[in-house]
Design an enzyme around this catalytic site. Sequence first.
Site, PDB file in Angstrom:
ATOM      1  N   CYS A 381    -102.591  67.092  55.791  1.00  9.40           N
ATOM      2  CA  CYS A 381    -102.920  65.611  55.899  1.00  9.40           C
ATOM      3  C   CYS A 381    -102.872  64.892  57.154  1.00  9.40           C
ATOM      4  O   CYS A 381    -103.770  64.934  58.042  1.00  9.40           O
ATOM      5  CB  CYS A 381    -102.166  65.134  54.745  1.00  9.40           C
ATOM      6  SG  CYS A 381    -103.034  63.535  54.034  1.00  9.40           S
ATOM      7  N   HIS A 507    -102.819  68.704  50.811  1.00 13.22           N
ATOM      8  CA  HIS A 507    -101.459  69.099  50.923  1.00 13.22           C
ATOM      9  C   HIS A 507    -101.323  70.446  50.013  1.00 13.22           C
ATOM     10  O   HIS A 507    -101.115  70.365  48.915  1.00 13.22           O
ATOM     11  CB  HIS A 507    -100.961  68.033  50.041  1.00 13.22           C
ATOM     12  CG  HIS A 507    -100.511  66.643  50.611  1.00 13.22           C
ATOM     13  ND1 HIS A 507     -99.439  66.226  51.666  1.00 13.22           N
ATOM     14  CD2 HIS A 507    -101.331  65.830  50.841  1.00 13.22           C
ATOM     15  CE1 HIS A 507     -99.891  65.086  52.127  1.00 13.22           C
ATOM     16  NE2 HIS A 507    -100.671  64.566  51.827  1.00 13.22           N
ATOM     17  N   GLU A 509     -98.892  72.378  50.285  1.00 13.29           N
ATOM     18  CA  GLU A 509     -97.826  72.583  49.730  1.00 13.29           C
ATOM     19  C   GLU A 509     -97.572  72.240  48.183  1.00 13.29           C
ATOM     20  O   GLU A 509     -96.424  72.962  47.536  1.00 13.29           O
ATOM     21  CB  GLU A 509     -96.664  71.869  50.352  1.00 13.29           C
ATOM     22  CG  GLU A 509     -96.608  70.193  50.240  1.00 13.29           C
ATOM     23  CD  GLU A 509     -97.588  69.465  51.219  1.00 13.29           C
ATOM     24  OE1 GLU A 509     -97.361  68.470  51.431  1.00 13.29           O
ATOM     25  OE2 GLU A 509     -98.362  70.144  51.937  1.00 13.29           O
TER      26      GLU A 509
END
Length: 545
Positions: A381, A507, A509
């Site tokens: 990001c 993102h 994750e």
Amino acid sequence: MTKFIFVTGGVVSSIGKGIVAASLGRLLKSRNYSVSILKLDPYINVDPGTMSPFQHGEVFVTEDGAETDLDLGHYERFTDTSMSRLNSVTTGSIYQAVINRERRGDYDGGTVQVIPHITNEIKERILLVAKDTNPSVVITEIGGTVGDIESLPFLEAIRQLRKEVGRQNVLYMHVTLVPWIASAGEMKTKPTQHSVKELRSIGIQPDILVCRCDRPIPVGLKRKLSEFCDVPEACVITCQDASSIYEVPLILERQGLAQQALELLHMEQRQPNLVQWQTMVDRLYSPKYTVEIAIVGKYVSLGDAYLSVVEALRHAAIATHGDLRLRWVNSEDLETEPGETYLAGVDGVLVPGGFGVRGVDGKIAAIKYARDRQIPFLGLCLGMQCSVIEWARNVGGLTGANSAEFDPTTNYPVINLLPEQQDVVDLGGTMRLGLYPCHILPNSLAFKLYQEEVVNERHRHRYEFNNNYRQLLLDSGYLISGTSPDGRLVEIVEFPQHPFFISCQFHPEFKSRPNNPHPLFKGFMQAAIARTHPTTGLQTPVEVS
């Protein structure tokens, strides 16, 4: 009919209700029951989207674009089930909904009160989760600690709900603390007794006690808790501290938590299948390679600010037999000190997301350090935006290049607002949020990692790569390896003349799982391990069984 489990906490905050709820979800899923987990947060913010990470930790983003509490990340990672905006409820969102109804005249001129209007709205939100996906079990975690004023409407709502859905379909589970008093040389049950007393004073009798402790609870103390708290001894569950949160489901399984829950809810006892989870935990505790990753950010004094990033790195380390060591680097320190001072000897550099100009130049310095020294780099990001700024300044020759977010007067706004964001005033819930498709360029590092032409990833940002500089980036040796399907938005940038240099606008994750690491994180970890163990690099990926 859907069954309902309500998880409350007592004695102290941060007792671990979220991990216990997620662990129970894992145990039920291992028995082939479908599960959805709901978080009721007592703060008045509509959502945590505008809250500082120093206050509340990271903001977790669901596929449908809700900005939620970080516990939803635990729920998804443990149960491997995607949550939605229905799974996150705050006091602010409840009151906002009730006030909107009152303004529309939905209450026919009646006085709007906490009971029944607020409690009815809370119950509707819980039942809506059950209606939406029709799971076998809805686990609801009530934020805060029993005794807090803020939590009272939620506790009253779950007390009322047992009458509406039937007592046989409701289970109350209370997570509490049994501390060891070193000076006395013994564990004390009194805090738990008082916590249960507080819960019972508002009409809720816990069915199961989950007792957090740093050592085993003696049989005599369990019997005492059973007698004083009016809970069967088999339902006094020891939850001893573990080296990893991923061991907690196995601890609770050995303690019989799922078995007791199923018995109390009159559900079929099924044989659990935790082989894969046990294998993952065994691998976690028996690594072969040590790998040190630097996380360069401005919220590093609070690890929870980057919780999903850390867990995604851990998942990748488990899959590649790595012993993960984290080096937390405050990006502001890199603005005044050379990179060598803080980054020397690391195997990989990761720059995560964030907002605001503070510490940005330090992140840019870290990226240049990784690029110049051929250290594996992953940008997420804002990390991707900083990598573009670093390229523009140091490779593209655009002196003073910046993001319009940080310098509205820059001559080279390589990162800029989308036209549709120009007139946005409100901060909460107005960014590009949730799941969006990304088209992957063949023969790129991104494609080698994903092995797919189109992937879907979660976003949380307002600014984008400025396409006026696209050709200059390509001409100077960088590669745009991921875009929106129409080619308009740049999603992934990489530098082919580097062992591993890739950054993404989204993102990743949020989609990583302990037994299924995200491809970008796994590739990053493999490349980092390859710096000191060349035979395990990207060219010869470690097989994950």
